[in-house]
Scaffold this motif. Sequence first.
Motif, short mmCIF file in Angstrom:
data_model
loop_
_atom_site.label_atom_id
_atom_site.label_comp_id
_atom_site.label_asym_id
_atom_site.label_seq_id
_atom_site.Cartn_x
_atom_site.Cartn_y
_atom_site.Cartn_z
N LEU A 1 40.76 43.13 40.80
CA LEU A 1 41.49 42.66 39.62
C LEU A 1 42.31 41.42 39.95
CD1 LEU A 1 42.64 46.09 38.14
CD2 LEU A 1 40.83 44.59 37.27
N GLN A 2 42.88 41.39 41.16
CA GLN A 2 43.60 40.19 41.61
C GLN A 2 42.66 39.00 41.68
OE1 GLN A 2 47.07 39.55 43.24
NE2 GLN A 2 47.34 40.89 41.48
N LEU B 1 40.02 38.49 39.86
CA LEU B 1 39.79 38.04 38.49
C LEU B 1 40.96 37.19 38.00
CD1 LEU B 1 38.34 41.27 36.85
CD2 LEU B 1 37.14 39.09 37.13
N LYS B 2 42.18 37.61 38.34
CA LYS B 2 43.36 36.85 37.91
C LYS B 2 43.37 35.46 38.55
CE LYS B 2 47.45 37.29 39.72
NZ LYS B 2 48.79 37.76 40.15
N TYR B 3 43.08 35.37 39.85
CA TYR B 3 43.08 34.08 40.53
C TYR B 3 42.02 33.15 39.94
CZ TYR B 3 45.97 36.33 44.11
OH TYR B 3 46.96 37.00 44.78
N PHE C 1 40.82 33.22 36.89
CA PHE C 1 41.22 32.80 35.55
C PHE C 1 42.35 31.78 35.58
CE2 PHE C 1 44.07 33.53 31.88
CZ PHE C 1 43.26 33.01 30.90
N GLN C 2 43.31 31.94 36.51
CA GLN C 2 44.48 31.07 36.55
C GLN C 2 44.21 29.69 37.15
OE1 GLN C 2 48.13 34.37 36.77
NE2 GLN C 2 47.56 33.23 38.60
N LYS D 1 39.11 32.47 28.50
CA LYS D 1 39.72 33.77 28.19
C LYS D 1 39.25 34.82 29.19
CE LYS D 1 40.08 37.15 24.37
NZ LYS D 1 39.67 37.45 22.99
N LEU D 2 40.18 35.67 29.59
CA LEU D 2 39.89 36.84 30.41
C LEU D 2 40.46 38.06 29.70
CD1 LEU D 2 39.11 38.41 33.02
CD2 LEU D 2 41.37 37.76 33.92
N SER D 3 39.66 39.09 29.54
CA SER D 3 40.16 40.32 28.93
C SER D 3 39.76 41.52 29.79
CB SER D 3 39.61 40.49 27.51
OG SER D 3 38.20 40.55 27.50
N PHE E 1 35.60 44.19 32.48
CA PHE E 1 36.26 42.93 32.12
C PHE E 1 35.29 42.05 31.36
CE2 PHE E 1 34.18 42.07 36.14
CZ PHE E 1 33.64 40.79 35.97
#
Length: 202
Positions: free
Chosen positions: A134-135, A137-139, A141-142, A168-170, A183
């Motif tokens: 999940l981290q 995915l966050k990196y 997306f950011q 967009k990330l969901s 996701f």
Amino acid sequence: MIQSDTVFDIAAIFRQLYGYKPAQIPELPSAAAERSYNFSPRAPMLTNPYGNSYYSGEDTIGREVFCPLTIMVGQIEYFFPYTVIGFEREKMIKETEMSEAGGTAKQIISMKDWSISVKGFVIGYQEQLPGDELQALKYVFQSKEEVRLKSAYSDLFLSADDRVLIYKLSIPEKPRVIGVRDFAMEMKSDSILKLTIDSNSK
């Protein structure tokens, strides 16, 4: 390889989330099937037209993965083995009404960006929350710049112009399986045009 008493049925998870069972590594049909359908078996197609393998990387139990997705942020690669990818694109067309003949005259002006949808899931180690995934995915997306999409499937549409911007990330709030989170991402292609300036022009 994960050592756990729990066995995840990857095909069942795919079917639950996306409504279809993922392809397995092709095998030749049985002799009975050949007689029933009267066809000659062909060698399985393992690479796309650009020579990139459809099967690469490993899943959580060490099997080769069909069309996995790798997203590159700078020089760092993030690997997502359980994904499906969709593509959509429109043409920009100018229409002119034809008063005498009726109908319209159509002129293709340009091609719009590819709209790309990615759906997938990540699996945690030994039934735990997949925090590292999940981290990642966050990196991804950011990232404040375009990222690169690497997949034998996406190459069919993007080829060398594999740069995309993630819009967009969901991540749904309710997990369907303990230790598994699904996701979705929305992206657009980001082809960069290079301008050549003639130094002799006035």
